[in-house]
Design a protein around this motif. Structure first.
Motif, short mmCIF file in Angstrom:
data_model
loop_
_atom_site.label_atom_id
_atom_site.label_comp_id
_atom_site.label_asym_id
_atom_site.label_seq_id
_atom_site.Cartn_x
_atom_site.Cartn_y
_atom_site.Cartn_z
N SER A 247 -5.79 5.63 -3.40
CA SER A 247 -5.07 4.84 -4.41
C SER A 247 -4.47 5.72 -5.49
CB SER A 247 -6.02 3.80 -5.02
OG SER A 247 -6.51 2.93 -4.04
N TYR A 251 0.63 4.95 -3.87
CA TYR A 251 -0.05 3.91 -3.11
C TYR A 251 -0.27 2.65 -3.96
CZ TYR A 251 -3.38 1.77 0.13
OH TYR A 251 -4.01 0.92 1.00
N SER A 252 -0.49 2.84 -5.25
CA SER A 252 -0.69 1.70 -6.15
C SER A 252 0.57 0.84 -6.25
CB SER A 252 -1.11 2.19 -7.54
OG SER A 252 -2.33 2.90 -7.47
N LEU A 255 1.14 -1.10 -2.94
CA LEU A 255 0.36 -2.33 -2.81
C LEU A 255 1.03 -3.50 -3.52
CD1 LEU A 255 -3.32 -1.07 -3.29
CD2 LEU A 255 -2.16 -1.71 -1.16
#
Length: 319
Positions: A247, A251-252, A255
């Protein structure tokens, strides 16, 4: 013996010679005009203004949504993990890279060969491939053990339970940065003039004192610029750990846009944070380079941008 030029007075100017300037007047030096450079600068400035205008006024970026998510908790958590990964991998990379550079400069052919082989392997393969290999290490080595070669093992650990995504990212990025750091440090050490080392040896200085007072201060002038580039590259390179579901910052935001389908605004959030952090790191690199450049030239260091701005403000205030 006097020459005619020394004895005879200078001929008086005639009307054919044209008007002459008074003796007190000073010749004024006029800089050569360069219309081509000014035209090129005007075109470049126009293109830059058009690019900035297209970004600001493009509604597809959805700047209001960018502003809402810029300081969101999930984004800040991903940024914190990105900074942590960068700091840990760079610190371990330079620590191991120093050892590797020492081996590369060693007179022992075995150490030189092992160091060269390590650097060759990790600089020749893509970082993403390395991370995927480490992430799937369980398929190659289901267990890792410590014991006697070709004999019994005293301790065994299952790799599936040992290496998670975050630890895999740390190990993979550290081993990669070690190879680059070793070459940066080796290049800095080789940039020191050999004559200074011979002079220090002739004065009877110890090896550690020569390293601390002569080699390191001069080598840092060559190491710091490359190390700064490595730091910025490592910060951006951490984005590849998103393929391991770590994360980090990228990647955050992934999402978020996988749920909201707001791809462009969320990517812009990550881009702006990368720009902010790399700008701060570049400023720090500039002042660190100035510190190690002290005494390198007789004219001293050029003024910093802040000093130039302050001098321009004082000049305008006095005018």
């Amino acid at each position: 013996m006097a020459t005619p030029q020394d004895v005879l007075p200078a001929p008086a100017p005639t009307a054919l010679d044209g008007p002459t300037a008074p003796p007190s007047a000073e010749a004024r030096i006029v800089a050569r005009r360069k219309p081509g450079q000014w035209a090129a600068a005007a075109v470049a400035l126009l293109l830059a203004a058009m690019a900035v205008n297209s970004v600001i006024r493009n509604k597809a970026f959805q700047w209001s949504l960018v502003a809402d998510w810029f300081t969101a908790r999930s984004v800040l958590d991903g940024l914190a993990l990105t900074l942590w990964l960068t700091a840990v991998t760079l610190a371990l990379g330079f620590l191991l890279g120093t050892l590797l550079a020492t081996m590369r400069l060693s007179a022992n052919p075995v150490l030189r060969t092992l160091s060269w082989a390590y650097i060759w392997v990790f600089r020749s393969t893509p970082p993403l491939v390395q991370l995927l290999f480490f992430f799937n290490i369980g398929a190659l080595y289901p267990t890792l053990g410590l014991g006697i070669p070709f004999g019994p093992e005293f301790v065994t650990v299952r790799t599936v339970n040992l290496m998670g995504p975050t630890l895999t990212a740390v190990i993979g990025l550290t081993l990669l940065e070690t190879a680059y750091a070793a070459e940066v440090i080796r290049g800095g050490i080789l940039s020191v003039d050999r004559g200074q080392l011979e002079a220090a040896s002739a004065l009877g200085l110890g090896r550690w004192r020569v390293l601390r007072r002569i080699v390191v201060p001069q080598a840092m002038r060559a190491i710091v610029p490359s190390a700064g580039n490595m730091l910025i590259g490592a910060l951006k390179g951490t984005s590849i750990v998103s393929v391991l579901a770590v994360s980090d910052l990228l990647y955050s935001v992934q999402l978020v846009y996988l749920q909201s389908y707001q791809v462009i605004p969320m990517l812009m959030v990550a881009t702006l944070w990368y720009l902010v952090v790399t700008t701060l790191l570049s400023i720090g690199q500039y002042y660190v380079e100035r510190r190690f450049a002290r005494g390198a030239t007789r004219d001293g260091l050029p003024p910093t941008p802040l000093q130039r701005a302050r001098a321009a403000f004082v000049k305008v205030a006095k005018a």
